[in-house]
Enzyme design. Sequence first.
Site, PDB file in Angstrom:
ATOM      1  CG  ASP A   1      -1.854   1.236   1.236  1.00 57.68           C
ATOM      2  OD1 ASP A   1      -2.414   1.547   0.162  1.00 57.68           O
ATOM      3  OD2 ASP A   1      -2.009   1.886   2.272  1.00 57.68           O
TER       4      ASP A   1
ATOM      5  CE1 TYR B   1       2.757   5.980  -3.415  1.00 60.59           C
ATOM      6  CE2 TYR B   1       1.780   4.200  -4.677  1.00 60.59           C
ATOM      7  CZ  TYR B   1       2.850   4.725  -3.998  1.00 60.59           C
ATOM      8  OH  TYR B   1       4.009   3.999  -3.904  1.00 60.59           O
ATOM      9  N   GLY B   2      -3.092   9.223  -3.892  1.00 59.83           N
ATOM     10  CA  GLY B   2      -4.412   9.501  -4.468  1.00 59.83           C
ATOM     11  C   GLY B   2      -4.518  10.732  -5.343  1.00 59.83           C
TER      12      GLY B   2
ATOM     13  CB  CYS C   1      -3.051   0.562  -2.635  1.00 54.84           C
ATOM     14  SG  CYS C   1      -3.081   2.309  -3.050  1.00 54.84           S
ATOM     15  CG  ASN C   2      -9.455   0.608  -3.267  1.00 53.35           C
ATOM     16  OD1 ASN C   2     -10.333  -0.074  -3.774  1.00 53.35           O
ATOM     17  ND2 ASN C   2      -9.128   0.485  -1.991  1.00 53.35           N
ATOM     18  CB  THR C   3      -4.757   5.008  -5.382  1.00 56.57           C
ATOM     19  OG1 THR C   3      -5.673   5.482  -4.393  1.00 56.57           O
ATOM     20  CG2 THR C   3      -4.377   6.131  -6.303  1.00 56.57           C
TER      21      THR C   3
ATOM     22  CD  GLU D   1      -0.131   7.138   5.297  1.00 52.43           C
ATOM     23  OE1 GLU D   1       1.077   7.249   5.519  1.00 52.43           O
ATOM     24  OE2 GLU D   1      -0.707   6.034   5.202  1.00 52.43           O
TER      25      GLU D   1
ATOM     26  CB  CYS E   1      -9.588   4.544   0.080  1.00 49.67           C
ATOM     27  SG  CYS E   1      -7.977   4.999   0.780  1.00 49.67           S
ATOM     28  CB  THR E   2      -6.805  -0.261   1.829  1.00 45.45           C
ATOM     29  OG1 THR E   2      -5.658   0.517   1.445  1.00 45.45           O
ATOM     30  CG2 THR E   2      -7.221  -1.159   0.691  1.00 45.45           C
TER      31      THR E   2
HETATM   32  N1  DGL Z   1      -4.926   3.001   0.630  1.00 48.03           N
HETATM   33  C1  DGL Z   1      -4.891   3.690  -0.640  1.00 48.03           C
HETATM   34  C2  DGL Z   1      -6.125   3.307  -1.443  1.00 48.03           C
HETATM   35  O1  DGL Z   1      -6.725   2.266  -1.164  1.00 48.03           O
HETATM   36  C3  DGL Z   1      -4.669   5.149  -0.400  1.00 48.03           C
HETATM   37  C4  DGL Z   1      -4.151   5.847  -1.540  1.00 48.03           C
HETATM   38  C5  DGL Z   1      -3.382   7.104  -1.254  1.00 48.03           C
HETATM   39  O2  DGL Z   1      -2.209   6.980  -0.883  1.00 48.03           O
HETATM   40  O3  DGL Z   1      -3.939   8.175  -1.492  1.00 48.03           O
HETATM   41  O4  DGL Z   1      -6.523   3.982  -2.381  1.00 48.03           O
END
Ligand code: DGL
Length: 278
Positions: A7, A39-40, A70-72, A161, A195-196
Site C-alpha cells: 500500500d 498516492y491519491g 491499495c485501490n489507487t 497518515e 480506499c484501504t
Molecule cells: N490506501 C490507498 C487506497 O486504497 C490510499 C491511496 C493514497 O495513498 O492516497 O486507495
Amino acid sequence: MKIGVFDSGYGGLTILEKIRLQLPEYDYLYLGDNARAPYGTRSYELIYHYTWQAVEYLFQQGCSLVILACNTASAKALRSIQQNDIPRINARMGDVEMVNCLGVIRPTVEVVSQMTQTGHIGVLATPGTVQSDSYPIEFSKQDENLVITQQACPMWVPLIESGEHQSEGADYFVKKYLSQLLEQDDQIDTIVLGCTHYPLLLPKIKKELAKTGIRVVAQGDLVAAKLDDYLHRHGEINGSLSRGGTCTYFTTESAEKFRENATLFLRQNIRAQHIELK
Ligand code: DGL
C-alpha cells in the site's frame, strides 16, 4: 516464497489484518510507501512507476504473489503491471505462472454488486480512484443497471497518515464527504469504502450513517476470501508459498514512525525495517 501486501501507506494494514486472520499459515511481507503517500492525487505515470518499484522490490525479497492492497494503485497501475511486467517475468521462467500481482477493486465489486437492494451504490475513494472510473466500469461489467455514485475524499488519507483520524477535524471531514455523496443520490443503500485507509475511520462513518440504514462495506474480509479462492485455483503459486505464519514489515518512512502507527492500527506490537525504493 511469500505473499507480498503493498500500500502507499498504512491503509493496506486493514487488508493484511483480515488476510492473516483467514490465511494465518502463510508468510507475509508488508510494504508501505509511507514516504511518498498519499498516492491519491498523483498522476497515472507516477503511481504506476512507484507501484511497480514496490512490487518489483517485493518479488526480489522472495514474494511470488503481491496484493495491491491499495485501490489507487489497483485503479492506476494494476493493468499495466499485469499486461507488461508480470508476463515479462514469467516468460523468463519458461512461461509458467510463477509470479502474479492482484488488486482489490474487482474482488470488491463482485461481492458488493450482490448486496444492494435498490441498485444504487456509493463509492468513497481517493481522487485518483474516482477519476479512473474503475469502480463504475467494473460494476457495469457485473450489472449494467447498477447506479454508481462516487465521492472523492481527498482529506481522509492525509488525516490517517498523520494519525489524526480520531480527532474532531476528522469528524468534520467524515460528515462533509458523506453528505456530499448522499446529496448526489438519496437511493444509495450500500456504500463501499474504496480506499484501504478508510476502515480506520469506520467508527465515525458508522456513527454518521447510524439512522440511515445504509450498509457500509470495508474490503478486508472480501479480499481475504477472494485470495483464499485464488490460491485454491492456482496450484503453482500456492505450492511455492512457505507456511511459517510470519510477517515482516517494510516502510520507506522512518522505521520507528511506522512501528508506532502500525502498532496502533493493528493493536499489536510490530517491528519495521526502513527501505529505499529505486
Ligand atoms: N490506501 C490507498 C487506497 O486504497 C490510499 C491511496 C493514497 O495513498 O492516497 O486507495
